[in-house]
Design a protein around this motif. Structure first.
Motif: not given
Lengths: 598, 598
Positions: B195-197, B200-205, B252-253, B264-268
């Motif tokens: 998935k893209i965009f 908060g797909g990944e974060q350190d919160i 992924g990025n 954070a807008t993640c590639v998941m």
């Protein structure tokens, strides 16, 4: 990001078929050896340079930005080499008189380069563009000795330049500037002060930087009447042309900006720099005014350049991106979906881009021809008319081409959907880079006051009449052409309305000075829509002639369809501006400053 | 950058005087212990939190951005602490039913927090906002077991969430998605895909992240009919609630974006992640549709939030920046120039900002009340009316509040002149952060198709009639009020015209399906201008009553002046959209795809 491709066909159309460059050049005197073949050659090499040398620098310039360290500025990778390649082509002196070491060609030719190179990378193009400013100052106001000292190396690109007007407390209100000049016994001056927003004020591209600086001579009157123009190099120049001592001109910092990150926007400190007066003391703005029309048209071209880049990107993407099916049946049966260009609303965005972009090109190129006429024209009546129309339409072009340019760049992002918001596709950079164009070189509000206050009211309506008569003549000349009536009928009505709005606002302004300011931007936007309508009607006319002559390669069909789109879907906005311009100052003046929020 | 100050007076005006919250809450059943005092308390603590905790994070979030390193995302300084403070206030479960562990309050209260915290920092607010999405998915479609496993820690903020729809090849056209789900013997599924965009797909919160994911079960039908909704945690959750093994969900990025850099807008990548079906197989979009109205209103609020922040910044600057003198005489004799708020064109920009911002607030808050009614209303007729109006106006709010929000943020920059382009003042950040709002959660074009196609034409005009009758009733109820006639006369004309345009487009659409798409965005914008006119007329009505009652602290005078400004200077734009909507599909469809450029 799709590669930039110079829109040579449309540039050709505007220059040759709409504006008849051949006839235009024939009417100029002492404009070098200008002719259409030479123009074509310059266009071709400019297109190649823009596509191959400059365009690849645009994204890297945004990513790397400029670095600042203890007064030194490092520009992005490749910027320096491209600058020297540009200068080696002789383009820095394209429109500088032969007597001053240039090629002496009419400026309209250079403007096509401004567009193409600007679409490729506006941030990069500012280093050469801003070098043009002190060159013009020297040409217009320099003594022979000053010209000989500074011009040759500016023209070869060994040196570049910077234009230094703004201070922290004064932008639009230049009369408040404080940079101080004290006259020395040798006739030179010593400058002290700080300027901000100085594009290319410091860089690592050239060995020397020639600053053109507005400052106030000790004891000079306050306000605009006490401003003088100086030239001061970063390194003093010895009589033999070699570089001398450091002249106490230092970058204090560079700004972090929304866009144009490849171009260094410097805080400049003049700590006792030796400077040379250009022209007379306290008459600095006179020299500046001579540059103003071309500087403003040049900034209008930034709107055009950004719009063209955004249109190209969006069009490529709309043809490639597959998403949903056409409502009138599958158009791409072998793919999982149809390209989004099948969807009417995507087309509405693309047509809006196309109409504003090509309209801007027509307006900017036409105005550049008028500048040629004011400089090289031999027919006194034509020179007068060119001056009048330029006076009227320069603020319109600056305001309207940049406002619509910003709209077009945003539409480019919008066509890309979420991908437009991501840096890698380059679309959001175009939005950021173009956004400043409605601000610098006089905001849209300042252009609007210049238009309605100085030009229209200031001439008692005369400048407007010169142009509306021209439009009237065009419409009257096409009453028998059935195909043109849909255009000329509307145009003719708007033309009349333009005069009526002016009378209305002028009448009210006699009672309340705020009426002019209240009407100003709506008046400018109305003027822009009518001016584009005039140009689109002419383009429709040319296209119809070409089609009648049997030309059917699609270009003229598209031109005609875009003219129709403009008249049917964009021009109606003019009425909202007509209403806004006449709504009265009460609509904005009735609140006290502390009543806007609670 | 001026400090953010929650516009409590205007929020109060909208909630209490325009929308009568007391009566509104009284008409709801089972909506917690909601009352005006509780609302005030929540508003006060929300305002304090927005001003003191969130606002200071906005600029640093933009400067630092998010960092990505080998699958790990680092969010900006202070983001984590503020998130846990937010959650500790209990706000994550404000509108979650009490039976599911929330406070069960009506959503309209939470929306005021969305605005205030969003103005303070939209990028920060997305971490909590997006956590709300899987919470809603669970509440709407989860089994008791699923709720018990995931909801408690989502509500305490120990965990956050992400909404995972978009893939590289499909955004608007979600039916093309490829992420694959294979059913396991234990009833769970194994997910594979990218998935893209993913915000908060990944974060350190938070320790865990709960993903709500659209995917296609092996063998499911193509298109929208084969889409299922799953929930999958980053770390598996043991039966005792403790965290188990890593669930093969990896970033992924992260994207480099124009704005919202603190989010954070993640590639998941889902590499065999264990997932749980929410609701039935292939009916994933049903659950999604239940969230859609509130998600879209929430995005409309981004337009409002950015507009408010830009208005505040511009207003403060306009009062402080000294530049030129008023044309009607010096207003600041002790200073070197007058503050720029004396200039009519600066006021035109501020009034435009004010009119759109306060209009957006009225619309968004009203729609949030209607959502309350659909959830907690006891009167069946009122619930039906609320559903109809919500169906009609949700795409209008999403499209219009974000399009005008982008305009207002750009005006904020424009008031700052060149200083607006510089990052330190924060104005250009508001433009960049707000720009995405016309794109995500369905572009303006998608909203427009939903409005005109699904809602208006799809209901045979019924949804529109429900609202236009309401407007008609309002106008008819004020025919005897001399002060209201200037508003109701115009509104009533536009209301009639709205129906006529619909008939016109509908008639043409019978012959050509492209007519709907061609008209769509102009139709949406026309609808937005009329809807705001209805709200501004109501606000003028309230203001006039208050003034008649002797209230003269300036607030109501300003409200009335802004209503007048809206009617006289912004509403006329509706006519350009009316013309555009009826201009016909030919205006956009006549060119072949390869004829747009040559």
């Amino acid at each position: 990001m799709p590669a930039y491709r110079a829109p040579k066909r449309d540039i050709d159309f505007v220059l040759k078929e709409l504006l008849n460059s051949e006839e235009h050049f024939a009417g100029l005197e002492n404009a070098g050896d200008m002719n259409v073949e030479l123009m074509d050659a310059i266009l071709d090499s400019g297109a190649k340079f823009a596509e191959e040398v400059v365009a690849p620098l645009n994204q890297v310039g945004d990513e790397e930005g400029c670095q600042f360290d203890d007064g030194k500025v490092t520009t992005p990778t490749g910027y320096k080499e491209a600058f020297h390649q540009y200068a080696a082509n002789g383009w820095q002196g394209l429109s500088v008189p032969e007597s001053d070491g240039g090629l002496g060609l009419p400026g309209s030719v250079g403007l096509t380069l401004t567009e193409m190179i600007g679409s490729a990378s506006w941030a990069w193009s500012m280093y050469s563009g801003l070098a043009g400013a002190p060159i013009s100052c020297l040409v217009n106001g320099g003594t022979e000795e000053q010209k000989q000292r500074f011009l040759p190396k500016l023209l070869t690109g060994e040196w570049a330049g910077a234009m230094c007007l703004t201070e922290a407390h004064c932008g639009s209100d230049v009369g408040m500037l404080r940079t101080k000049a004290v006259k020395n016994s040798d006739g030179s001056y010593t400058l002290t002060g700080t300027k901000i927003f100085i594009s290319g004020g410091e860089q690592d591209i050239t060995d020397n930087i020639v600053h053109a600086i507005l400052a106030r001579v000790e004891g000079a009157p306050e306000g605009n009447k006490g401003i003088s123009l100086f030239i001061a190099p970063k390194f003093n120049v010895n009589d033999d042309g070699s570089l001398g001592e450091f002249n106490h001109i230092t970058a204090g910092n560079i700004e972090k900006k929304m866009g144009l990150k490849g171009n260094a926007t410097c805080v400049m400190n003049y700590d006792g720099a030796q400077a040379f007066l250009l022209g007379e003391e306290n008459r600095g703005l006179d020299v500046m005014f001579k540059l103003m029309n071309t500087a403003r048209i040049g900034t209008a071209v930034q709107g055009l350049a950004g719009a063209e880049a955004a249109f190209q990107g969006a069009l490529t993407y709309a043809n490639e991106r597959l998403q949903m099916r056409s409502l009138t049946g599958t158009k791409n049966p072998d793919g999982p979906a149809d390209p989004i260009i099948v969807h009417p609303d995507v087309r509405r965005m693309l047509m809006t881009q196309k109409a504003f972009t090509e309209g801007s090109r027509a307006l900017c190129y036409w105005l550049a021809q008028l500048v040629d006429v004011t400089k090289f024209g031999s027919d006194e009546a034509k020179v007068k008319e060119a001056e009048d129309i330029l006076g009227l339409l320069t603020p319109v072009a600056k305001g309207f081409c940049t406002e619509t340019g910003v709209e077009v760049t945003n539409l480019g992002m919008q066509v890309f959907g979420g991908h437009g918001y991501i840096q890698e596709h380059g679309m959001e950079q175009i939005v950021r880079d173009t956004r400043i164009s409605t601000v610098y070189e006089g905001t849209t509000g300042i252009q609007a006051l210049d238009l309605i206050g100085r030009k229209v009211m200031g001439s008692g309506g005369e400048l407007l009449r010169v142009f509306t008569k021209k439009i009237h003549k065009f419409c009257a000349g096409h009453v028998d052409s059935e195909n043109m009536v849909p255009f000329t009928e509307v145009l003719s009505g708007l033309n009349k309305q333009w005069g009526e709005i002016t009378m209305h606002v002028g009448g009210k302004a006699m009672e309340d000075a705020e009426e002019v300011g209240s009407a100003s931007v709506d008046f400018l936007m109305f003027s822009g829509y009518v001016t584009f309508a005039y140009l689109w009607a002419q383009m429709a006319d040319v296209a119809q002639q070409k089609i009648a002559e049997g030309n059917d390669d699609g270009f003229y069909k598209a031109k005609l369809a875009t003219a129709e789109f403009y008249f049917k879907r964009l021009l109606p906005r003019a009425q909202a501006h007509a209403i806004g311009a006449q709504a009265g100052a009460d609509t904005v003046m009735q609140l006290n400053a502390d009543e806007f929020a609670f």
